[in-house]
Design a protein around this motif. Structure first.
Motif, PDB file in Angstrom:
ATOM      1  N   ALA A 222       0.759  -1.185  -0.091  1.00 11.61           N
ATOM      2  CA  ALA A 222       0.062  -0.167   0.001  1.00 11.61           C
ATOM      3  C   ALA A 222       0.960   1.165   0.021  1.00 11.61           C
ATOM      4  O   ALA A 222       0.720   2.305  -0.724  1.00 11.61           O
ATOM      5  CB  ALA A 222      -0.761  -0.101   1.062  1.00 11.61           C
ATOM      6  N   GLN A 225       2.786   1.820  -3.316  1.00 16.84           N
ATOM      7  CA  GLN A 225       1.875   2.442  -4.396  1.00 16.84           C
ATOM      8  C   GLN A 225       1.623   3.878  -4.421  1.00 16.84           C
ATOM      9  O   GLN A 225       1.390   4.606  -5.163  1.00 16.84           O
ATOM     10  CB  GLN A 225       0.357   1.765  -4.022  1.00 16.84           C
ATOM     11  CG  GLN A 225      -0.565   1.986  -5.504  1.00 16.84           C
ATOM     12  CD  GLN A 225      -0.110   1.326  -6.731  1.00 16.84           C
ATOM     13  OE1 GLN A 225       0.221  -0.004  -6.605  1.00 16.84           O
ATOM     14  NE2 GLN A 225       0.017   1.887  -7.666  1.00 16.84           N
ATOM     15  N   HIS A 235      -1.293  -2.751  -5.085  1.00  9.99           N
ATOM     16  CA  HIS A 235      -2.175  -2.583  -3.662  1.00  9.99           C
ATOM     17  C   HIS A 235      -3.613  -3.044  -3.914  1.00  9.99           C
ATOM     18  O   HIS A 235      -4.035  -3.900  -3.222  1.00  9.99           O
ATOM     19  CB  HIS A 235      -2.157  -1.107  -3.108  1.00  9.99           C
ATOM     20  CG  HIS A 235      -3.581  -1.037  -2.039  1.00  9.99           C
ATOM     21  ND1 HIS A 235      -3.394  -1.823  -0.808  1.00  9.99           N
ATOM     22  CD2 HIS A 235      -4.548  -0.302  -2.094  1.00  9.99           C
ATOM     23  CE1 HIS A 235      -4.353  -1.589  -0.183  1.00  9.99           C
ATOM     24  NE2 HIS A 235      -5.030  -0.670  -0.759  1.00  9.99           N
ATOM     25  N   ASP A 245      -8.681  -4.604   2.609  1.00  8.10           N
ATOM     26  CA  ASP A 245      -7.890  -3.502   2.174  1.00  8.10           C
ATOM     27  C   ASP A 245      -7.447  -2.680   3.290  1.00  8.10           C
ATOM     28  O   ASP A 245      -8.151  -1.996   3.997  1.00  8.10           O
ATOM     29  CB  ASP A 245      -8.934  -2.456   1.417  1.00  8.10           C
ATOM     30  CG  ASP A 245      -8.187  -1.139   0.531  1.00  8.10           C
ATOM     31  OD1 ASP A 245      -7.130  -1.127   1.112  1.00  8.10           O
ATOM     32  OD2 ASP A 245      -8.870  -0.660  -0.223  1.00  8.10           O
ATOM     33  N   THR A 247      -5.891   0.058   3.418  1.00  6.66           N
ATOM     34  CA  THR A 247      -5.996   1.843   3.490  1.00  6.66           C
ATOM     35  C   THR A 247      -7.293   2.248   3.916  1.00  6.66           C
ATOM     36  O   THR A 247      -7.407   3.432   4.200  1.00  6.66           O
ATOM     37  CB  THR A 247      -5.626   2.286   2.187  1.00  6.66           C
ATOM     38  OG1 THR A 247      -6.462   1.643   1.304  1.00  6.66           O
ATOM     39  CG2 THR A 247      -4.339   1.719   1.655  1.00  6.66           C
TER      40      THR A 247
END
Length: 301
Positions: A222, A225, A235, A245, A247
């Motif tokens: 992440a 990216q 990601h 996920d 993020t």
């Protein structure tokens, strides 16, 4: 004589001397060995044996050699595809202030590993029962402080700033609440720590393998990216394949800062010995100092 990193220009020659002594002690020939990486460890590929030798670069990180041995044995016991230690060799081997480990070289097809393959390997690793793991508890700030305090001839003001930042992030890290259960985590889970072989993709580099939050293994891709020039959204692919996920989780900003501090401070112990990294180190330090989360970085070489 103990090989020291205090003399930057002679560091590589000194490391070759350490390599030669280590290989001689286990019956290997270091003649013609190729230095294939010189960032967190000195990694040599032997010319006369299908063996890779990793040498810890700084005294403050010697404990990592014991950790990689324990991690490699654990992954082997549970059938997680990974590089394997050279059998019938006492490991790690301590040479002065350095520690060496010996690995069976795996054939690399040259194909780029994928985020889907990383997700699969991480799932397998995360399923290892934590009670079976003779590994340390996750403590990324301790690792950061060790690296920063081993800074090699770098601006003392930068060093003090980074140590203060560690204190601040450690306080906020203690307040993070995790959604996934703890597990055996790789600790530095990015595509550069995968090798594609004819038999499939395998994990490598277990310096920071530990028991900790599974979320941490999803952070490197992440952050990569966000910070590096990736044309493919790796990601997004990893998040979909793994099923989480990171993020979108409210603890991500703190773990992102830990990761970016690590990506910055990782090379401080060899900042004088490896001149190729200095300009990028300065760029990253500027970003961290001013809270710039947008400037793109390039990999250390």
């Amino acid at each position: 004589m103990t090989a020291s990193l205090s003399d930057g220009r002679s560091t590589r020659d000194r490391l070759r001397a350490v390599l030669g002594q280590a290989c001689a002690e286990v019956g290997l020939d270091a003649t013609g060995a190729e230095l294939i990486r010189f960032v967190n460890n000195a990694v040599f590929r032997l010319a006369r044996h299908p063996v890779v030798v990793r040498i810890v670069l700084t005294p403050g990180l010697r404990h990592r050699a014991d950790n990689v041995v324990n991690a490699a044995q654990l992954l082997s016991d549970y059938g997680v595809p990974a590089v394997e230690l050279l059998p019938d060799v006492r490991q790690p081997l301590h040479i002065g202030e350095h520690s060496a480990t010996f690995w069976q070289e795996v054939p690399d097809t040259g194909d780029e590993p994928t985020a889907v393959e990383l997700a699969d390997l991480l799932r397998q690793m995360h399923e290892i029962p934590v009670e079976d793991a003779s590994l340390p508890e996750w403590n990324p700030i301790d690792d950061l402080r060790r690296r920063i305090r081993d800074a090699e001839g770098w601006d003392p003001d930068d060093v003090e700033f980074l140590l203060r930042r560690c204190d601040d992030v450690e306080t906020r890290l203690a307040e993070v609440r995790y959604e996934l259960p703890p597990g055996v985590v790789h600790g530095d889970a990015h595509l550069g720590n995968l090798i594609t072989t004819p038999g499939g993709t395998v994990l490598c580099d277990f310096d920071t393998t530990c028991v900790g939050p599974r979320e941490w293994d999803l952070v490197p891709i992440a952050v990569g990216q966000l910070r590096f020039h990736h044309t493919v959204n790796k990601h997004e692919i990893l998040a979909e394949a793994y099923g989480f996920d990171v993020t979108r989780w409210d603890g991500f900003p703190v773990l992102r800062e830990v990761r970016e501090l690590k990506l910055t401070a990782a090379v401080l112990p060899i900042a004088r010995s490896n001149p190729n990294i200095r300009s990028e180190l300065r760029r990253r330090l500027r970003s961290v100092r001013v809270g710039d989360t947008f400037t793109r970085w390039v990999p250390y070489r």
